[in-house]
Design a protein around this motif. Sequence first.
Motif, short mmCIF file in Angstrom:
data_model
loop_
_atom_site.label_atom_id
_atom_site.label_comp_id
_atom_site.label_asym_id
_atom_site.label_seq_id
_atom_site.Cartn_x
_atom_site.Cartn_y
_atom_site.Cartn_z
N CYS A 25 0.81 -1.22 0.00
CA CYS A 25 0.00 0.00 0.00
C CYS A 25 0.85 1.27 0.00
O CYS A 25 0.31 2.38 -0.07
CB CYS A 25 -0.96 0.00 1.17
SG CYS A 25 -2.22 -1.26 1.00
N SER A 80 -6.50 0.99 -1.76
CA SER A 80 -6.75 0.73 -0.34
C SER A 80 -7.63 1.84 0.26
O SER A 80 -8.55 1.57 1.01
CB SER A 80 -5.42 0.63 0.40
OG SER A 80 -5.63 0.43 1.76
N LYS A 92 -10.59 -1.07 -1.01
CA LYS A 92 -10.33 -2.36 -1.64
C LYS A 92 -9.04 -2.95 -1.09
O LYS A 92 -8.36 -2.34 -0.28
CB LYS A 92 -10.23 -2.19 -3.15
CG LYS A 92 -11.48 -1.58 -3.76
CD LYS A 92 -11.28 -1.32 -5.23
CE LYS A 92 -12.02 -0.05 -5.65
NZ LYS A 92 -11.43 0.56 -6.84
N ILE A 93 -8.69 -4.14 -1.59
CA ILE A 93 -7.41 -4.67 -1.21
C ILE A 93 -6.34 -3.89 -1.97
O ILE A 93 -6.60 -3.36 -3.05
CB ILE A 93 -7.29 -6.19 -1.46
CG1 ILE A 93 -7.43 -6.54 -2.92
CG2 ILE A 93 -8.32 -6.94 -0.64
CD1 ILE A 93 -7.19 -8.01 -3.23
N ASP A 148 -16.61 -8.60 -0.54
CA ASP A 148 -15.65 -7.49 -0.64
C ASP A 148 -15.03 -7.18 0.72
O ASP A 148 -13.84 -6.85 0.81
CB ASP A 148 -16.33 -6.22 -1.19
CG ASP A 148 -16.58 -6.31 -2.69
OD1 ASP A 148 -16.42 -7.43 -3.23
OD2 ASP A 148 -16.93 -5.28 -3.29
N VAL A 185 -11.00 -7.89 2.04
CA VAL A 185 -10.19 -6.90 2.75
C VAL A 185 -9.70 -7.46 4.08
O VAL A 185 -8.52 -7.37 4.44
CB VAL A 185 -11.01 -5.61 2.98
CG1 VAL A 185 -10.34 -4.71 4.01
CG2 VAL A 185 -11.18 -4.86 1.66
N TYR A 198 -5.23 -7.75 4.74
CA TYR A 198 -4.40 -6.91 5.59
C TYR A 198 -4.00 -7.65 6.86
O TYR A 198 -4.83 -8.26 7.52
CB TYR A 198 -5.15 -5.62 5.93
CG TYR A 198 -5.42 -4.76 4.73
CD1 TYR A 198 -4.45 -3.90 4.23
CD2 TYR A 198 -6.63 -4.83 4.06
CE1 TYR A 198 -4.69 -3.12 3.12
CE2 TYR A 198 -6.89 -4.04 2.93
CZ TYR A 198 -5.91 -3.19 2.47
OH TYR A 198 -6.14 -2.41 1.36
N LEU A 232 -11.76 -0.18 6.23
CA LEU A 232 -10.71 -0.48 7.20
C LEU A 232 -11.02 0.10 8.59
O LEU A 232 -10.95 -0.62 9.58
CB LEU A 232 -9.33 -0.01 6.71
CG LEU A 232 -8.62 -0.92 5.69
CD1 LEU A 232 -7.28 -0.33 5.30
CD2 LEU A 232 -8.46 -2.33 6.23
#
Lengths: 473, 172
Positions: A196, A205, A209-210, B56, B60, B64, B25
């Motif tokens: 990222c 990000s 999203k990823i 989705d 995520v 992470y 996040l």
Amino acid sequence: METIRYENGYPGGPANGYGSEFPNPFLTEHIVLRNRDYPDIGQIDEYMRRGGYEVARKALTTMQPSAIIDEVKKSGLRGRGGAGFPTGVKWGFIPKDITPKYLVCNADESEPGTFNNHEVIDFNPHQMIEGMIMSGFAVGATTGYIYIRGEYAYGARNLERAIREAYDKGFLGQKLWGTDFDFDLYVHRGAGAYICGEETALLESLEGKIGQPRLKPPFPAVAGLYAKPTVVNNVETLANVPMIIERGADWFRSYGTEKSPGTKAISISGHVKRPGNFEIPLGITMRQFIYELADGIRDGHELKFLIPGGASANWLINTPEHLDLPLTWDDLAAKGTMLGSGAVVVLDDSTCVVAASMKVDEFFKHESCGKCTPCREGTHFLVKVWERIEHGKGRASDIPLLNDLGKEMLGKCFCPLGESAVSPVASALKYFADEIRQHIELGRCPLGASHPMPHVAAAEGSAYTGAAMPPAR
Amino acid sequence: MLADTYASEIAAILSRYPIKKSAVLPLCYIAQDEYGYLNIDHIQEVADILDMPYTDVYEVATFYSLIYDQPVGKWVLQVCDDNPCCFTGAEELVADLEQRLGIQAGETTPDGLFTLQRVKCIGACHRAPVMQANLEFLYDVTPDQVPGMLEDLAQKVQRGETLSVSGRFAEK
Ligand SMILES: Cc1cc2nc3c(=O)[nH]c(=O)nc-3n(C[C@H](O)[C@H](O)[C@H](O)COP(=O)(O)O)c2cc1C
Ligand code: SF4
Ligand code: FES
């Protein structure tokens, strides 16, 4: 060394480097690491006492955006995040007629060995915020995000505090200093993914999203965050802006070299006597940096090799040709390596090359985003081979195998991360092929270091002593 | 339910972005602090708040490394074992912690207090060995500090202090 702030009986608090008690012979005044000269500059009142936000006020009330861009162009400021692309030129790519526009501060800093942004974030946040206000004004962005890695929780809180202070003074929000310019600024925490830091993955990000890189073009300047024009700049790049506008491009160019003007905060870690951050005028040599600022290699040892620009960079070794290299983007590039984000990792003669290479590739394996096959599979393969050698099960065919794997990855990865995983392979084979061969033949480390980890016999200077030895894994 | 318990915090987060999805996040962090980790139900809750497809959010949550998809201890201890930390004491610190806690890196103590993890560079390489406890930095860790540190962390749990494995809380 500085005093460690003790929280509840164990050391905590922000990462520091060295304070004013350690004079820097190469600079009379710090620019980016100004907290060295003014330890309380992270507080807005102290920052303002030192002239802070006055530059932004003057710029917004008396300058045209294009004049700010021109001054930054003239200064020759190059992006401090790794690639060294000229900042003013990047800003010039932003189309005028599309709104809204965004400014993103890249505070992801996850390259192993790199912690210079950390110090700015923890100790001098207002300078980067002021830089963001001015940059936002210059390119016409009305919203800014600071994308900070999740691990810098203190840093994120500290930035939020500083942003609140700036809002309270009216330096953020609407109609700044009575102009028509509005600028809102938010902190966005990442969640533990090195990729990222790559600007397009960062934007993905930030969009929820990823973090996988996007195909370029289009570049973020044209279609970035939410498909709108976006400037992505590194923390240090933005922190340079107020000083450039305050004192002018010529002043800035009085530091550094013709093609790499200004100063750079560089992190140094590993087997040096005084690891930490140091701000240098670009162009001093690697030798000066290691021996005069970082005080040289720990006693009883000699420099073996160094990784000059974070884990991605090709290594340099203990030769005059390498040590006398000036620290600039171009001089390091000419030797096939890079200045990158400004991280020097120094390893001495106690270091097992196989273990070090394995560690670097472990990092890239861990951080591969999985989007493209050469990187996703290649990094796994590389680590497997290094591990085999490390554990004494290496095969004679492993050296050509590593070579081949490297060749299969170079030029075939979607983004620079995958290619970076080849740097320890190329470097170790170039400079230390004999040691690797011996390691394979003996089935153990020729240096006598205990394997698997730790590789370093508990040498003096090892920060942890008296601990149990690890069980074999 | 998160949407009720954290209504104002969530509203403040959503106001920062032009699209809801950008808040995934921050919301995962809230959910993680509430539930300790994210399972399918927790993920569904975040997805509902953000009008996102479940998959989705799932994607995520698993991409992470600071979003945990399995239960973790009250304190997540993360030791950097990356270059250059591993050559300046990190390996020894990991071994020491493994021995004291009676677990291997990657595991959680049976009492649920500590999870020990090896992590990659956390940006404090000059102060190795370095670790984080719930994302707060502990620098220059020396062997003599370790027992006191573990004891101190355990006491915080006993006192019922509010902890955030996500490092989310503002100035305490
Ligand atoms: C794998 C990868 C990781 C990166 N990580 C960072 C980072 O942590 N911080 C950063 O500022 N730039 C990072 N960059 C560079 C950014 O993509 C981008 O060039 C930079 O943020 C632009 O800002 P600048 O022009 O001010 O340097 C990374 C690039 C790559 C390919
Ligand atoms: S090179 Fe690696 S990090 Fe980059 S896109 Fe491919 S898999 Fe992802
Ligand atoms: S390598 Fe351990 S903190 Fe950077």
